[in-house]
Design a protein around this motif. Sequence first.
Motif, mmCIF file in Angstrom:
data_model
loop_
_atom_site.group_PDB
_atom_site.id
_atom_site.type_symbol
_atom_site.label_atom_id
_atom_site.label_comp_id
_atom_site.label_asym_id
_atom_site.label_seq_id
_atom_site.Cartn_x
_atom_site.Cartn_y
_atom_site.Cartn_z
ATOM 1 N N ARG A 167 24.720 35.767 28.780
ATOM 2 C CA ARG A 167 25.070 37.025 28.679
ATOM 3 C C ARG A 167 23.682 37.713 29.524
ATOM 4 N NH1 ARG A 167 25.194 34.678 24.423
ATOM 5 N NH2 ARG A 167 27.213 34.514 23.372
ATOM 6 N N GLY A 168 23.784 38.576 30.291
ATOM 7 C CA GLY A 168 22.618 39.247 30.864
ATOM 8 C C GLY A 168 21.592 39.811 29.984
ATOM 9 N N ARG A 169 22.172 40.339 28.810
ATOM 10 C CA ARG A 169 21.014 40.929 27.780
ATOM 11 C C ARG A 169 19.993 39.753 27.349
ATOM 12 N NH1 ARG A 169 21.362 39.491 22.555
ATOM 13 N NH2 ARG A 169 23.614 38.977 22.877
ATOM 14 N N GLU A 170 20.429 38.397 27.370
ATOM 15 C CA GLU A 170 19.877 37.131 27.004
ATOM 16 C C GLU A 170 18.764 36.771 27.806
ATOM 17 O OE1 GLU A 170 22.675 34.565 23.981
ATOM 18 O OE2 GLU A 170 22.814 34.039 25.895
ATOM 19 N N VAL A 171 18.992 37.071 29.113
ATOM 20 C CA VAL A 171 17.835 36.949 30.097
ATOM 21 C C VAL A 171 16.358 37.474 29.728
ATOM 22 C CG1 VAL A 171 16.946 36.843 32.717
ATOM 23 C CG2 VAL A 171 19.558 36.577 31.891
ATOM 24 N N LYS A 172 16.568 38.824 29.544
ATOM 25 C CA LYS A 172 15.303 39.398 29.248
ATOM 26 C C LYS A 172 14.687 38.954 28.005
ATOM 27 C CE LYS A 172 13.296 43.878 29.780
ATOM 28 N NZ LYS A 172 13.128 44.843 29.380
ATOM 29 N N GLU A 173 15.644 38.887 26.748
ATOM 30 C CA GLU A 173 15.296 38.497 25.491
ATOM 31 C C GLU A 173 14.567 37.052 25.847
ATOM 32 O OE1 GLU A 173 18.806 40.185 22.931
ATOM 33 O OE2 GLU A 173 18.380 38.112 22.535
ATOM 34 N N PHE A 174 15.097 36.057 26.489
ATOM 35 C CA PHE A 174 14.537 34.869 26.640
ATOM 36 C C PHE A 174 13.435 34.908 27.154
ATOM 37 C CE2 PHE A 174 14.047 30.676 28.211
ATOM 38 C CZ PHE A 174 14.456 29.838 27.297
ATOM 39 N N ILE A 175 12.875 35.621 28.078
ATOM 40 C CA ILE A 175 11.602 35.744 28.891
ATOM 41 C C ILE A 175 10.820 36.369 28.011
ATOM 42 C CG2 ILE A 175 10.411 36.814 30.918
ATOM 43 C CD1 ILE A 175 13.421 36.316 32.093
ATOM 44 N N GLU A 176 11.070 37.382 27.463
ATOM 45 C CA GLU A 176 9.992 38.252 26.544
ATOM 46 C C GLU A 176 9.717 37.533 25.368
ATOM 47 O OE1 GLU A 176 11.267 42.363 26.331
ATOM 48 O OE2 GLU A 176 10.509 42.639 28.529
ATOM 49 N N GLN A 177 10.843 37.184 24.360
ATOM 50 C CA GLN A 177 10.597 36.694 23.094
ATOM 51 C C GLN A 177 10.329 35.222 23.136
ATOM 52 O OE1 GLN A 177 13.941 38.144 20.691
ATOM 53 N NE2 GLN A 177 13.354 40.246 21.473
ATOM 54 N N SER A 178 11.237 34.538 23.780
ATOM 55 C CA SER A 178 11.256 32.994 23.641
ATOM 56 C C SER A 178 9.903 32.262 24.474
ATOM 57 C CB SER A 178 12.404 32.144 24.285
ATOM 58 O OG SER A 178 13.486 32.711 23.515
ATOM 59 N N LEU A 179 9.642 32.975 25.878
ATOM 60 C CA LEU A 179 8.795 32.387 26.701
ATOM 61 C C LEU A 179 7.552 32.946 26.509
ATOM 62 C CD1 LEU A 179 10.319 31.718 30.188
ATOM 63 C CD2 LEU A 179 9.406 30.227 28.715
ATOM 64 N N GLY A 180 7.473 34.376 26.323
ATOM 65 C CA GLY A 180 6.401 34.995 26.300
ATOM 66 C C GLY A 180 5.325 34.955 27.303
ATOM 67 N N LYS A 181 4.225 35.759 27.515
ATOM 68 C CA LYS A 181 3.243 35.527 28.596
ATOM 69 C C LYS A 181 3.017 34.076 28.935
ATOM 70 C CE LYS A 181 1.520 39.790 29.884
ATOM 71 N NZ LYS A 181 1.216 41.126 29.154
ATOM 72 N N GLU A 182 2.306 33.459 27.924
ATOM 73 C CA GLU A 182 1.638 32.294 27.935
ATOM 74 C C GLU A 182 2.708 31.162 28.530
ATOM 75 O OE1 GLU A 182 -0.117 29.459 24.917
ATOM 76 O OE2 GLU A 182 -0.755 31.270 24.798
ATOM 77 N N GLY A 183 3.798 31.160 27.851
ATOM 78 C CA GLY A 183 5.048 30.369 28.377
ATOM 79 C C GLY A 183 5.684 30.486 30.059
ATOM 80 N N LEU A 184 5.650 31.741 30.064
ATOM 81 C CA LEU A 184 6.277 32.182 31.528
ATOM 82 C C LEU A 184 5.053 31.791 32.563
ATOM 83 C CD1 LEU A 184 8.261 33.579 33.057
ATOM 84 C CD2 LEU A 184 7.335 35.718 32.926
ATOM 85 N N ALA A 185 3.720 31.758 32.405
ATOM 86 C CA ALA A 185 2.959 31.492 33.341
ATOM 87 C C ALA A 185 2.994 29.917 33.989
ATOM 88 C CB ALA A 185 1.391 31.711 32.789
ATOM 89 N N ARG A 186 3.658 29.106 32.705
ATOM 90 C CA ARG A 186 3.798 27.907 33.424
ATOM 91 C C ARG A 186 5.514 27.355 33.625
ATOM 92 N NH1 ARG A 186 3.657 23.492 28.374
ATOM 93 N NH2 ARG A 186 4.204 25.022 26.914
#
Length: 460
Positions: A198-217
């Motif tokens: 689902r398209g909705r999950e993409v944003k949720e995954f990036i913001e909630q699961s990965l977070g800033k720290e996770g996204l950096a790597r």
Amino acid sequence: MAPLLKRLQAYRNRSLVPPTPAVEGRITRLVGLTLEARGCRAAVGQYCRIEVASDLSVEAEVVGFSQEGIFLMPLDRIDGLQPGARVVPLGGGSKVPVGPGLLGRVLNGAGQPLDGAGPVQAEAWVGLNAGTINPLARQPIHQPLDVGIRAINALLSVGRGQRLGPFAGSGVGKSVLLGMMTRFTEAEIIVVGLIGERGREVKEFIEQSLGKEGLARSVVVASPADDSPLMRLRASELASRLAEYFRDQGKNVLLLMDSLTRYAQAQREIALAVGEPPATKGYPPSVFARLPKLVERAGNGAEGSGSITAFYTVLTEGDDQQDPIADAARAILDGHVVLSRQLAEEGHYPAIDVEASISRAMPHVVNPQHLTQAQQFKQVYSRYLQNRDLISVGAYVQGSDPEIDRAVERMPHFRAFLQQGLNESFDFSESYQGLHQVLSAPPPPPRTAQPPQRPVPPQR
Ligand SMILES: Nc1ncnc2c1ncn2[C@@H]1O[C@H](COP(=O)(O)OP(=O)(O)OP(=O)(O)O)[C@@H](O)[C@H]1O
Ligand SMILES: [Mg+2]
């Protein structure tokens, strides 16, 4: 004077070379998702540009051909396309960006940024296929990878370069489990492919699961369900290509693909559209040929390169473990983590069914003591599950079987050990310590019947 003459000479030389003719074709037919073009030649896998309107063109991949012409599958929407639209072969396959500048970015299947953070900083543009690795040149799996999930680290230990599949029905916790791994793993680079979800999950995954720290790597490649099937396929391939790039740079990469089933479904849509007959449950044979090709891209590289440890989620329709994609995936992956709907319904998360799950690389990555303890855990746990119905209706009499007694007594500890909060992380040694403790903790004092205590008379 001399420079002017030189320039004139260069122009003259150039004008003597005849330009390569670009043979353009025309769109003659559109059936379902497939376009048919005549008048141009292009090989399977090559790309063409289709001029949909004067200011809009769409790239399409050649996916087949007949005596009359070539079949094309567009990457994007083709609203407004008219018969006779121009088709220009682009020559060669498509190129995608790679490089450390992609870390922290969110891309679509074509390698274009979705995050609005400007153009990607590519170190190089490479083809989507990196070429296969000689199986004898691959490094064996011998080191564990800490994924931060206690039940997996302790009982289904993952090796660097291993390919596993979380298998579950819809809504049982596959995506949440992958999200936890992205935050807690020790892998240096994480590549996430969000394919057909689902398209909705993409944003949720990036913001909630990965977070800033996770996204950096991490690099995220997202192609939600409303993208064209070709875009979804390309997104899976791009995620694999990026993981291969970082592996070749010597990094330990964790590749998370959610989901392999949607990848197979995208390939099914394309194959059926070009006329391939369906075989098992509507899946044409080419689907089963493409799955191992994708999965084999993960794993360890040759000496001197890093590793790609990969998790490909598999949706088991209606919790049916015999689904043809689940069956094929089980055969090509090096292990499966089965998530149980029953456990999820009980609020037991992560809902890992340790009895049904297996990590085939575990014996090669943990010490013999760890392996023995994991086996002991599974034996005691299974013993309890086999007798659960008897125990729960009170038909089991304590003392009839010492093994069942032990299982009943250990079960609360085991259950607590298998559960983990969304924001809790357990590294590899903590997980092993936990396993050791739940197996060896002294049993609670025996509950023998005590004689009723007489009330103590008040003292005068
Ligand atoms: N570890 C967890 N702790 C608490 N709740 C959880 C946990 N894992 C999953 N859930 C609950 O289950 C729901 C569904 O989880 P998730 O989206 O991961 O399922 P899924 O298997 O990916 O589903 P789908 O196949 O539909 O994508 C979540 O929204 C959440 O409410
Ligand atoms: Mg999901």
